[in-house]
Each structure stands twice: as C-alpha cells, then as structure tokens.
Design a protein around this motif. Sequence first.
Motif, PDB file in Angstrom:
ATOM      1  N   ALA A 114       0.838  -1.207   0.000  1.00 13.83           N
ATOM      2  CA  ALA A 114       0.000   0.000   0.000  1.00 13.83           C
ATOM      3  C   ALA A 114       0.868   1.250   0.000  1.00 13.83           C
ATOM      4  N   VAL A 143      -3.663   4.664  -0.812  1.00 13.33           N
ATOM      5  CA  VAL A 143      -4.362   3.444  -0.420  1.00 13.33           C
ATOM      6  C   VAL A 143      -3.781   2.954   0.898  1.00 13.33           C
ATOM      7  N   THR A 144      -4.538   2.096   1.569  1.00 14.92           N
ATOM      8  CA  THR A 144      -4.111   1.560   2.851  1.00 14.92           C
ATOM      9  C   THR A 144      -4.155   0.041   2.812  1.00 14.92           C
ATOM     10  N   ASN A 182      -7.161  -1.684   1.421  1.00 15.59           N
ATOM     11  CA  ASN A 182      -7.410  -1.650  -0.022  1.00 15.59           C
ATOM     12  C   ASN A 182      -6.608  -2.691  -0.794  1.00 15.59           C
ATOM     13  N   ILE A 208     -10.027   3.961  -8.782  1.00 18.81           N
ATOM     14  CA  ILE A 208     -10.778   3.123  -7.838  1.00 18.81           C
ATOM     15  C   ILE A 208     -11.568   3.976  -6.840  1.00 18.81           C
ATOM     16  N   GLU A 209     -11.192   5.232  -6.682  1.00 21.72           N
ATOM     17  CA  GLU A 209     -11.893   6.107  -5.742  1.00 21.72           C
ATOM     18  C   GLU A 209     -13.358   6.282  -6.167  1.00 21.72           C
ATOM     19  N   ALA A 216      -5.462  -3.687  -5.816  1.00 19.21           N
ATOM     20  CA  ALA A 216      -5.957  -2.552  -5.039  1.00 19.21           C
ATOM     21  C   ALA A 216      -7.408  -2.326  -5.427  1.00 19.21           C
ATOM     22  N   ALA A 217      -8.253  -2.146  -4.429  1.00 24.73           N
ATOM     23  CA  ALA A 217      -9.685  -1.985  -4.669  1.00 24.73           C
ATOM     24  C   ALA A 217     -10.341  -1.492  -3.396  1.00 24.73           C
ATOM     25  N   ALA A 218     -11.656  -1.347  -3.446  1.00 22.48           N
ATOM     26  CA  ALA A 218     -12.410  -0.996  -2.246  1.00 22.48           C
ATOM     27  C   ALA A 218     -12.230  -2.085  -1.189  1.00 22.48           C
ATOM     28  N   PRO A 219     -12.217  -1.732   0.089  1.00 25.23           N
ATOM     29  CA  PRO A 219     -12.035  -2.742   1.145  1.00 25.23           C
ATOM     30  C   PRO A 219     -13.007  -3.911   1.047  1.00 25.23           C
TER      31      PRO A 219
END
Length: 369
Positions: free
Chosen positions: A75, A86-87, A90, A216-217, A243-246
Amino acid sequence: MTIRIDDLPVRDELRGKSPYGAPQLDVPVRLNTNENPYSLPEPLVERIAERVREAARDLNRYPDRDAVELRTELARYLTRTGGHEVTLANVWAANGSNEVIQQLLQTFGGPGRTAIGFEPSYSMHGLIARGTGTSWISGPRGDDFTIDVEAATKAIAENQPDVVFITTPNNPTGNAVSAETVLALYEAAQAAKPSMVVVDEAYVEFSHGDSLLPLIEGRPHLVVSRTMSKAFGAAGLRLGYLAAAPAVVDAVQLVRLPYHLSAVTQATALAALEHTDTLLKYVEQLKAERDRLVTELRAIGYEVTDSDANFVQFGRFEDAHTVWQRILDRGVLVRDNGVPGWLRVSAGTPEENDAFLDAVRELKKEQQA
C-alpha cells in the motif's frame, strides 16, 4: 495401458485445451517471456537472505494468514508511485497476479457467470476463467489493437458479463488504454449488471503515462491488479497484488486458501520493497531499450505497435512462425503469441537487444535480396 487426458473424466470445457506456456529453450538470447533481464543487485540478495533466515526460525508455524506487513508495504508503494493513497484495507496479495485473477473469478465469476476480455490480450484471463467454470467472451479490438469504445460497450451491453478485463499496457500488443476508455467501459458494465471491472496493470511501471489506480476512488466495482514479476525483476518470487475498495479485499478472502502466501514469499517480497528505488532504476534502463527497439525496428522496415510495456510487437509477416524459427536459428528466442502476422520481443540488456536487431536485419536483407 496408457491413459490420456481424454480418457479421464475431465470437465467438458477443458477438453481440447492446451496449458499456458512459452518455449523454454537453451539459446544464447532469450527474449520471449517479458522477464526483467537484470539480476537482483547483491545488496538486495543479501537482504533477502537475512529476511528468509529470520523467517526460517518460525517455519514450524503457519505464516501470517493475512500478510499484514506485506500488504502495508505494498500500500505504501502504491501510494508513493500510483498517484492515489491506499491503505492495508485496499490491498490484497497472492501467488502472482494469476492467483489474484483466479481469486477474483472464483469470487465474482464461476458456473453460470461470464467474463469478457478484449483480444488479443493476456491469454491467462480466458484460461483462468474456464478453469473456474466462468464462461469466456472474446471482445473486439480494432485493427490497430486499440479498444474501440463503441464496439466494446456494445459487447458489454449485449453480453452483460459479470467480470470485465482491461489490460493496460496490453499484452501482447504493448499499447496502453486511456483512463477515458476505462471509465466508459466501467459505466457500460455498471449499466449492464453491474459487473466487476479488472484493470490488469502488470506492466504499468514501464508505461509512458500514469497508473489508473486513482480511478478506484468512488468505484467499488473497479479493481487494479499488479505484479512484482516485471518491474521488480522478481518473476521467480511469484507475488501479485490488487488494489480496490475494502469490500473487494474482504470478498476475495472468502475463496483464498488458508495461509496461501508462505513466510518465505512474504519475507522475500518485503526485502524487495525495501530496494524499490534501486529496482526502478532498472525500469528506466529497460524503457530506454524498449524505445530503442521500436525506433530500430521501424528503421529496418518492420511495422511496430506503440509500446508502453517492456516488450515490442513487430511484424507484419505472411508466416510469423517461420520468421520466429529463423530468428531462433540465429540464437535469439522471441515469442510467437499466435497473433496472425506478428511476433513479440522482450526488452533485454543492450547486448541482447543488439543480437536480436542483428538477427532481424539479416532477415530483412535476405527478404529484399
């Protein structure tokens, strides 16, 4: 008695198919699998040994099932280089981007569901789809190998797929897909189903443009997949990530195998991420060599597709496989992807690229004689 595959109770959709693979031949110059040609720098090799030695002390225990430290560092890398913060929540990691794709199709595809990709493109998308029982739809590309937005959105509307694959830079053609095109296909997919849209960015570090990670936001059905095989020069590591929405990260964990990333894999990947700056310098060298290949091939008289990857598609040939063999006869292995009239060459070291260019110059002279 010899038993063949056809004698086994194999699923019908797998019959007559061939496994994915490229020739592994012992020749002086191998430019067929888009590997980074540079060996890992010695300080990184030493750091990998240290990390693995530390991990080895606890190999009697299962590894961190959720790979928290690794996902945190991935991330951090994405935030730094991808133009979007991102975290841990994500990011998900698996054994190569192929396992990432497999987990996505296990989660959002499967029997009774469909996936679409715009071909020619990465053939593993279709192979993994079939392996997960997902019906595969081959979507259209233009004669210049770009995605025709009108034709693609029409295909999405007509087929209403559950998963849409967009590869940028595209393999094997090398050309990138614009953010505007991705957004148009995403909107079409949401109107049809809604569907998951997977942007495969395996080669994005070699691109002239930016990552599409910021998209992705606010788009919970959009996924960006990546790999450490190419830019990080770690094809043997087998580490891919998304990487994507949680919620997407939570969803793929429903199908992942327990403890799927070994402690050794996690330790090695963490060591590589510590040396990001050094590894990305090799990327800059390869981009320069890639651009040199494009320029030289065009000067020799070949057609070349614009490339944002670490490889170049060139042609056109009446019989691409015969040309592939004649290049191989000169000690250089390139890739015959089955795209009619075209071959693909990976960017290698300057010396390897010189050997390739010498070979194709000889062929062009013979054709013109």
